[in-house]
Design a protein around this motif. Structure first.
Motif, short mmCIF file in Angstrom:
data_model
loop_
_atom_site.label_atom_id
_atom_site.label_comp_id
_atom_site.label_asym_id
_atom_site.label_seq_id
_atom_site.Cartn_x
_atom_site.Cartn_y
_atom_site.Cartn_z
N MET A 1 0.85 -1.17 0.00
CA MET A 1 0.00 0.00 0.00
C MET A 1 0.90 1.24 0.00
O MET A 1 1.81 1.34 0.81
CB MET A 1 -0.90 -0.02 1.24
N THR A 2 0.61 2.14 -0.90
CA THR A 2 1.37 3.39 -0.96
C THR A 2 0.76 4.42 -0.01
O THR A 2 -0.36 4.23 0.49
CB THR A 2 1.35 3.96 -2.39
N LYS A 3 1.47 5.51 0.18
CA LYS A 3 0.96 6.59 1.04
C LYS A 3 -0.35 7.14 0.46
O LYS A 3 -1.31 7.38 1.20
CB LYS A 3 2.00 7.70 1.16
N LYS A 4 -0.40 7.28 -0.86
CA LYS A 4 -1.60 7.81 -1.52
C LYS A 4 -2.79 6.88 -1.28
O LYS A 4 -3.90 7.33 -0.97
CB LYS A 4 -1.33 7.97 -3.01
N GLU A 5 -2.57 5.58 -1.40
CA GLU A 5 -3.63 4.60 -1.16
C GLU A 5 -4.05 4.59 0.32
O GLU A 5 -5.22 4.46 0.64
CB GLU A 5 -3.16 3.20 -1.55
N PHE A 6 -3.07 4.75 1.20
CA PHE A 6 -3.34 4.80 2.64
C PHE A 6 -4.23 5.99 2.97
O PHE A 6 -5.21 5.87 3.70
CB PHE A 6 -2.01 4.87 3.41
N ILE A 7 -3.91 7.15 2.41
CA ILE A 7 -4.70 8.36 2.62
C ILE A 7 -6.12 8.16 2.11
O ILE A 7 -7.09 8.52 2.78
CB ILE A 7 -4.02 9.58 1.97
N ALA A 8 -6.26 7.58 0.94
CA ALA A 8 -7.59 7.32 0.37
C ALA A 8 -8.39 6.38 1.27
O ALA A 8 -9.60 6.58 1.47
CB ALA A 8 -7.46 6.74 -1.04
N ASP A 9 -7.74 5.38 1.83
CA ASP A 9 -8.40 4.43 2.72
C ASP A 9 -8.86 5.12 4.01
O ASP A 9 -9.98 4.90 4.47
CB ASP A 9 -7.44 3.28 3.04
N ILE A 10 -8.00 5.97 4.56
CA ILE A 10 -8.35 6.73 5.77
C ILE A 10 -9.56 7.62 5.48
O ILE A 10 -10.50 7.70 6.28
CB ILE A 10 -7.16 7.60 6.26
N ALA A 11 -9.52 8.32 4.35
CA ALA A 11 -10.62 9.23 3.98
C ALA A 11 -11.93 8.46 3.85
O ALA A 11 -12.97 8.90 4.37
CB ALA A 11 -10.29 9.94 2.67
N GLU A 12 -11.88 7.32 3.19
CA GLU A 12 -13.10 6.52 2.99
C GLU A 12 -13.63 5.97 4.31
O GLU A 12 -14.82 6.10 4.62
CB GLU A 12 -12.80 5.36 2.04
N LYS A 13 -12.76 5.37 5.11
CA LYS A 13 -13.19 4.77 6.39
C LYS A 13 -13.64 5.82 7.39
O LYS A 13 -14.54 5.58 8.18
CB LYS A 13 -12.07 3.93 6.98
#
Length: 97
Positions: A1-13
């Motif tokens: 998981m990249t930082k960008k994907e991590f941020i997107a996951d945090i935003a969604e959750k």
């Protein structure tokens, strides 16, 4: 998981904007980095602990040439996983690469 994907996951959750999630992630990373730079450890009970440790100078051998080399002493970041996270990962059914 990249930082960008991590941020997107945090935003969604979290149900928040990606821009806000990015701020939170960057603040977290900066806070951990700043504390490690000062020599402090950062610990989350059950999850894990980051700490700065001193790696002593040592002599190693180049496996290709057999030549001995010296490595200087240095400070490194060490992460120790917490029991709760370790157990959660061990029980998971995720495929390992």
């Amino acid at each position: 998981m990249t930082k960008k994907e991590f941020i997107a996951d945090i935003a969604e959750k979290g149900g928040i904007a990606k821009k806000d999630a990015e701020k939170v992630v960057n603040l977290f990373l900066d806070t951990v980095s700043d504390n490690l730079e000062k020599g402090n450890s950062v610990s989350f009970v059950g999850w894990g602990k980051w700490e700065v440790v001193r790696r002593e100078a040592r002599e190693v051998r180049n496996p290709q040439t057999g030549k001995k080399m010296k490595i200087k002493a240095k400070k490194v970041v060490k992460f120790r996983v917490g029991k709760t996270l370790e157990e959660k990962v061990a029980k998971s059914k995720a495929k390992i690469k």
